[in-house]
Design a protein around this motif. Structure first.
Motif, short mmCIF file in Angstrom:
data_model
loop_
_atom_site.label_atom_id
_atom_site.label_comp_id
_atom_site.label_asym_id
_atom_site.label_seq_id
_atom_site.Cartn_x
_atom_site.Cartn_y
_atom_site.Cartn_z
N GLN A 57 -10.20 26.95 -36.55
CA GLN A 57 -10.62 26.28 -35.25
C GLN A 57 -11.81 26.76 -34.56
OE1 GLN A 57 -6.77 25.83 -34.96
NE2 GLN A 57 -6.46 24.05 -35.04
N LYS A 60 -14.07 28.79 -35.64
CA LYS A 60 -15.63 28.53 -36.13
C LYS A 60 -15.72 27.48 -35.67
CE LYS A 60 -15.01 31.66 -40.09
NZ LYS A 60 -14.64 31.68 -41.82
N PHE A 61 -14.68 26.52 -35.39
CA PHE A 61 -16.11 25.04 -35.36
C PHE A 61 -16.35 25.16 -33.68
CE2 PHE A 61 -15.13 20.98 -33.41
CZ PHE A 61 -16.17 20.12 -34.69
N SER A 111 -19.28 26.83 -33.50
CA SER A 111 -20.47 25.95 -34.21
C SER A 111 -20.35 25.24 -33.26
CB SER A 111 -20.51 25.85 -35.44
OG SER A 111 -19.58 24.54 -35.28
N LYS A 165 -21.32 19.00 -39.09
CA LYS A 165 -21.01 20.93 -39.34
C LYS A 165 -19.45 20.83 -39.45
CE LYS A 165 -23.80 22.73 -35.10
NZ LYS A 165 -24.14 23.26 -34.11
N SER A 166 -18.98 19.58 -38.94
CA SER A 166 -17.57 19.77 -39.50
C SER A 166 -17.03 19.13 -40.57
CB SER A 166 -16.57 18.62 -37.91
OG SER A 166 -16.61 17.39 -38.43
N LEU A 215 -15.95 21.80 -43.01
CA LEU A 215 -14.57 22.57 -42.16
C LEU A 215 -13.64 21.86 -42.83
CD1 LEU A 215 -16.11 23.76 -38.97
CD2 LEU A 215 -15.60 25.50 -41.27
N GLN A 216 -13.32 20.58 -42.71
CA GLN A 216 -12.53 19.22 -43.16
C GLN A 216 -11.81 19.58 -44.15
OE1 GLN A 216 -14.31 15.68 -42.17
NE2 GLN A 216 -14.33 15.41 -40.55
#
Length: 175
Positions: free
Chosen positions: A76, A78-79, A82, A102-103, A106-107
């Protein structure tokens, strides 16, 4: 193919019950140690050792649950880093599209963590479910990641000291 989502409420409940379980084990150990001291019952020492070993296993399971939560926290963070600071007045489609792109990576990372959390939750319920089912949850603020690492290192058995280099044999004195 649909993924079964992790029930975060159940996760929290099981974690808090595990914390209560560990607290109860610690209290039992204290009572046994006090009986050993007051009543001079050395025959209780193996019982205290067994309870302490079991308590360490429970504590390890709690740390493993916390470790997975730390991974989610890091993801979280890092997101959030970003996407930077959101300027709500000037959001445009390009920014939203960029944020969605970008997500995406991460998902999949988050889904991997959630899958491991589900597996850990099932393991804990299998191992400790009967022991914790009737316990009241014990809410504890999760310690900082550094504290857990230091505590885990302190719980590990000490490494044996390396063997000292053998000193050379004394030389016989000559006259």
């Amino acid at each position: 193919m649909s993924h079964e989502l992790l029930d975060l409420e159940e996760w929290g409940l099981v974690l808090n019950k595990m914390l209560k379980f560990h607290f109860n084990i610690s209290e039992e150990i204290k009572a046994v140690v006090q009986a050993i001291r007051k009543e001079m019952k050395p025959e209780l020492i193996p019982l205290a050792e067994d309870k302490a070993t079991f308590g360490k296993q429970v504590k390890k399971a709690i740390r493993e649950m916390w470790s997975l939560e730390y991974e989610v926290d890091e993801l979280q963070s890092k997101f959030a880093e970003s996407i930077g600071k959101l300027d709500l007045d000037n959001l445009d489609v390009d920014f939203i599209e960029d944020m969605m792109l970008k997500s995406k990576p991460l998902q999949s990372v988050l889904q991997d963590i959630r899958d491991r959390q589900k597996a850990k939750l099932e393991d804990i319920k299998k191992l400790y479910g009967d022991a914790i089912k009737d316990l009241e949850p014990m809410k504890v603020v999760r310690p900082a990641k550094k504290e857990i690492a230091a505590e885990a290192a302190a719980d590990k058995p000490a490494e044996p000291a390396p063997a000292a280099a053998e000193a050379p044999a004394p030389v016989a004195a000559t006259a």
